[in-house]
Write a protein that holds these residues in place. Structure first.
Motif, mmCIF file in Angstrom:
data_model
loop_
_atom_site.group_PDB
_atom_site.id
_atom_site.type_symbol
_atom_site.label_atom_id
_atom_site.label_comp_id
_atom_site.label_asym_id
_atom_site.label_seq_id
_atom_site.Cartn_x
_atom_site.Cartn_y
_atom_site.Cartn_z
ATOM 1 N N VAL A 33 43.423 33.532 37.814
ATOM 2 C CA VAL A 33 41.970 32.624 37.744
ATOM 3 C C VAL A 33 40.806 33.607 37.856
ATOM 4 C CG1 VAL A 33 40.815 30.550 38.814
ATOM 5 C CG2 VAL A 33 43.279 30.790 38.862
ATOM 6 N N LEU A 34 39.694 33.231 36.930
ATOM 7 C CA LEU A 34 38.404 33.924 36.887
ATOM 8 C C LEU A 34 37.497 32.785 37.123
ATOM 9 C CD1 LEU A 34 36.809 36.635 36.527
ATOM 10 C CD2 LEU A 34 36.391 36.013 34.300
ATOM 11 N N LEU A 35 36.698 32.645 38.363
ATOM 12 C CA LEU A 35 35.812 31.673 38.593
ATOM 13 C C LEU A 35 34.390 32.276 38.668
ATOM 14 C CD1 LEU A 35 36.617 28.750 40.984
ATOM 15 C CD2 LEU A 35 34.459 30.176 41.349
ATOM 16 N N GLY A 36 33.544 31.310 38.166
ATOM 17 C CA GLY A 36 32.110 31.824 38.188
ATOM 18 C C GLY A 36 31.316 31.373 39.618
ATOM 19 N N ALA A 37 30.987 30.462 39.829
ATOM 20 C CA ALA A 37 30.312 29.978 40.874
ATOM 21 C C ALA A 37 30.163 28.396 41.062
ATOM 22 C CB ALA A 37 29.056 30.409 41.227
ATOM 23 N N VAL A 38 30.242 27.725 42.247
ATOM 24 C CA VAL A 38 30.028 26.362 42.158
ATOM 25 C C VAL A 38 28.867 26.094 43.213
ATOM 26 C CG1 VAL A 38 32.401 25.859 42.058
ATOM 27 C CG2 VAL A 38 31.732 26.335 44.285
ATOM 28 N N GLY A 39 28.276 24.893 42.879
ATOM 29 C CA GLY A 39 27.278 24.453 43.701
ATOM 30 C C GLY A 39 25.949 24.149 42.886
ATOM 31 N N HIS A 40 25.326 23.006 43.082
ATOM 32 C CA HIS A 40 24.028 22.667 42.598
ATOM 33 C C HIS A 40 23.069 21.585 43.234
ATOM 34 C CE1 HIS A 40 21.706 20.376 39.291
ATOM 35 N NE2 HIS A 40 22.115 21.267 38.417
ATOM 36 N N PRO A 41 22.047 21.831 43.347
ATOM 37 C CA PRO A 41 21.124 21.339 44.269
ATOM 38 C C PRO A 41 21.364 19.774 44.180
ATOM 39 C CG PRO A 41 19.680 22.743 42.797
ATOM 40 C CD PRO A 41 21.415 22.807 42.518
ATOM 41 N N LEU A 87 28.530 42.576 43.848
ATOM 42 C CA LEU A 87 29.766 42.485 44.518
ATOM 43 C C LEU A 87 30.906 41.459 43.922
ATOM 44 C CD1 LEU A 87 28.883 42.118 48.344
ATOM 45 C CD2 LEU A 87 28.901 43.969 46.842
ATOM 46 N N PRO A 88 32.040 42.113 43.579
ATOM 47 C CA PRO A 88 33.160 41.265 43.014
ATOM 48 C C PRO A 88 34.037 41.056 44.119
ATOM 49 C CG PRO A 88 33.727 43.714 42.825
ATOM 50 C CD PRO A 88 32.257 43.570 43.647
ATOM 51 N N SER A 89 35.011 40.062 43.917
ATOM 52 C CA SER A 89 35.948 39.849 45.022
ATOM 53 C C SER A 89 37.344 39.520 44.480
ATOM 54 C CB SER A 89 35.597 38.849 46.024
ATOM 55 O OG SER A 89 35.851 37.442 45.538
ATOM 56 N N ALA A 90 38.404 39.343 44.956
ATOM 57 C CA ALA A 90 39.819 39.109 44.661
ATOM 58 C C ALA A 90 40.153 38.217 45.805
ATOM 59 C CB ALA A 90 40.484 40.165 44.551
ATOM 60 N N SER A 91 40.687 37.339 45.543
ATOM 61 C CA SER A 91 41.266 36.225 46.737
ATOM 62 C C SER A 91 42.649 36.175 46.309
ATOM 63 C CB SER A 91 40.415 34.804 46.586
ATOM 64 O OG SER A 91 39.135 35.080 46.675
ATOM 65 N N LEU A 92 43.426 36.632 47.375
ATOM 66 C CA LEU A 92 44.882 36.738 47.123
ATOM 67 C C LEU A 92 45.878 36.028 47.953
ATOM 68 C CD1 LEU A 92 44.956 40.738 46.498
ATOM 69 C CD2 LEU A 92 44.536 38.933 44.567
ATOM 70 N N GLY A 93 46.967 35.623 47.666
ATOM 71 C CA GLY A 93 47.895 34.881 48.563
ATOM 72 C C GLY A 93 49.171 35.948 48.629
ATOM 73 N N GLU A 94 50.134 35.170 48.712
ATOM 74 C CA GLU A 94 51.553 35.955 48.887
ATOM 75 C C GLU A 94 51.847 36.429 47.424
ATOM 76 O OE1 GLU A 94 52.883 36.472 51.563
ATOM 77 O OE2 GLU A 94 52.052 34.886 52.525
ATOM 78 N N PRO A 95 52.672 37.707 47.211
ATOM 79 C CA PRO A 95 52.768 38.168 46.030
ATOM 80 C C PRO A 95 53.633 37.286 45.138
ATOM 81 C CG PRO A 95 53.763 39.358 47.865
ATOM 82 C CD PRO A 95 53.164 38.361 48.479
ATOM 83 N N GLY A 96 53.110 37.322 43.781
ATOM 84 C CA GLY A 96 53.822 36.329 42.958
ATOM 85 C C GLY A 96 52.660 35.065 42.659
ATOM 86 N N THR A 97 51.906 34.907 43.460
ATOM 87 C CA THR A 97 51.045 33.715 43.128
ATOM 88 C C THR A 97 49.813 34.371 42.591
ATOM 89 O OG1 THR A 97 49.932 34.022 45.436
ATOM 90 C CG2 THR A 97 51.802 32.503 45.444
ATOM 91 N N PRO A 98 49.218 33.436 41.676
ATOM 92 C CA PRO A 98 47.972 33.716 40.869
ATOM 93 C C PRO A 98 46.711 34.149 41.862
ATOM 94 C CG PRO A 98 48.386 31.367 40.648
ATOM 95 C CD PRO A 98 49.616 32.078 41.393
ATOM 96 N N GLY A 99 45.968 35.337 41.841
ATOM 97 C CA GLY A 99 44.867 35.304 42.547
ATOM 98 C C GLY A 99 43.654 34.591 41.896
ATOM 99 N N ILE A 100 42.785 34.533 42.652
ATOM 100 C CA ILE A 100 41.466 33.927 42.223
ATOM 101 C C ILE A 100 40.324 35.285 42.104
ATOM 102 C CG2 ILE A 100 39.583 32.309 42.299
ATOM 103 C CD1 ILE A 100 41.696 30.853 44.579
#
Ligand code: NAD
Ligand code: IPM
Ligand code: MN
Length: 355
Positions: free
Chosen positions: A71-79, A258-271
């Motif tokens: 998953v590639l995510l931009g950003a969330v949030g709106h005033p 600054l980039p980031s990777a949000s990872l779970g157990e192996p085999g699950t899709p990262g964000i």
């Protein structure tokens, strides 16, 4: 090596669609160059999803995320949604929890050609290379909440297992880097931090080649500015990691790097997501810095798709563009999102230094 991947794009709000669009152009160029096939599906998240689907992330989107390669995510949030009962940010938190993405890797390195873009002195920045490992699915973010006019509370809970698994990610990363882990907590006040400290110390026993130290979060915030070179890998809980990583963004010089990777157990899709937010103050102006999202896409190729070759080409394209002073206003430059993206895209497409 696999050569075809199914990517879910969640551009989100504010500058999210601008930076995800930029990353997609660079990913497409890299994919063409390496003979990789990328198929995308794009869905809403955050305020955009509240508007269109009545909730900040739908069940269908969560299921698509789970069945995707990444998953590639931009950003969330709106005033406009800051005072509503359902917040856009809840969509991102649900997605992280749904995918079990407990380890958030946030690399922060000073960039030689950009030392003057930071508000800090060049001699403090030279050689800085830190990996922040932020626990992402526990703590005060996910504990029971109470919210009233007279009283509010956010319960912070950590279990041994939650601390162990993120600590292992940090120690393993340190083994491939400079062999040092700094665990950041508030053990002089918080019970969760005392458990955190004791579990991280236990896990350290499994990694005899890695040196561990413990630093209280208030002091860590100070050391990040005074002497960032002392850190290699920082591992910390959800809330402290959120705050320290925005602070650390001023080492390279902007949130937009600054980039980031949000990872779970192996085999699950990262964000894969930039560390910055939806930047409503500059949305739609062409000023958004796309490097953080482009570099997040590179992290995706490296960590989830098993294609370090593609990742390396994207990272090199970014380095070359930065050195050639393709800089958006947050870095003191005058280039637009489009001009920066095109510079990286061209370099990645040609596979050599022509921009
Ligand atoms: P922010 O990160 O959106 O912006 C902080 C400052 O940095 C602003 O001045 C902004 O213009 C600048 N900035 C951020 N990213 C930039 C980029 N790529 N290029 C150039 N400048 C950039 O933080 P905020 O203003 O505190 O929050 C705005 C909204 O974003 C809030 O609703 C918040 O909840 C949300 N948010 C979302 C995420 C996420 O989706 N991962 C992360 C942080 C904040
Ligand atoms: C981040 C953001 C999020 C967080 C918000 C938008 C929920 O600030 O990814 O750093 O606090 O995790
Ligand atoms: Mn944050």
């Amino acid at each position: 090596m696999r050569d075809s991947f199914d990517i879910l794009l969640l551009p989100g709000d504010g500058i999210g669609p601008e930076v995800v669009g930029a990353a997609r152009r660079v990913m497409d160029a890299a994919a063409d160059h390496f003979g990789v096939e990328l198929s995308y599906e794009e869905r809403k998240v955050g305020a955009a999803a509240i508007q269109d689907e009545g909730e900040p992330v739908s069940e269908e989107t969560l299921e698509r995320a789970r069945s995707s390669d990444s998953v590639l995510l931009g950003a969330v949030g709106h005033p406009d949604f800051d005072r509503g009962t359902v917040r856009p940010e809840a969509g991102l938190l649900r997605l992280r929890k749904h995918l079990g993405a407990f380890a958030n890797l946030r690399p922060v390195a000073a960039i030689p050609s950009l030392l003057s873009a930071s508000t800090l002195k060049e001699e403090v920045l030279r050689g800085v290379d830190i990996l922040i490992v932020r626990e992402l699915t526990g703590g005060a973010y996910f504990g029971d909440k109470e919210e009233g006019e007279e009283l509010a509370s956010d319960l912070s809970v950590y279990t041994r297992e939650e601390v162990e698994r993120v600590a292992r990610v940090a120690f393993e990363a340190a083994e491939g880097r400079n062999g040092r882990v700094t665990s950041v907590d508030k053990a002089n006040v918080m019970a969760t931090s005392r458990l955190w400290r004791s579990v991280v110390s236990d896990v350290a026993g499994e990694y005899p080649n890695v040196a561990l130290d413990h630093v209280l979060v208030d002091a860590a915030a100070m050391f990040l500015i005074r002497d960032p070179g002392r850190f290699d890998v920082i591992v910390t809980e959800n809330l402290f990691g959120d705050i320290l990583s925005d602070e650390a963004a001023m080492l390279p010089g902007s949130m937009g790097l600054l980039p980031s990777a949000s990872l779970g157990e192996p085999g699950t899709p990262g964000i894969y997501e930039p560390v910055h937010g939806s930047a409503p103050d500059i949305a739609g102006t062409g000023k958004a810095n796309p490097y953080a999202t482009v570099l997040s896409a590179a992290m995706m190729f490296r960590h989830s798709l098993g294609r370090p070759d593609v990742a390396g080409a994207i990272e090199q394209g970014v380095s070359v563009a930065l050195e050639a002073h393709y800089l958006t206003p947050d870095l003191g430059g005058k280039k637009t999102t489009e001009e920066v993206t095109e510079a990286v895209r061209k370099w990645v497409a040609a596979g050599e230094g022509v921009i």
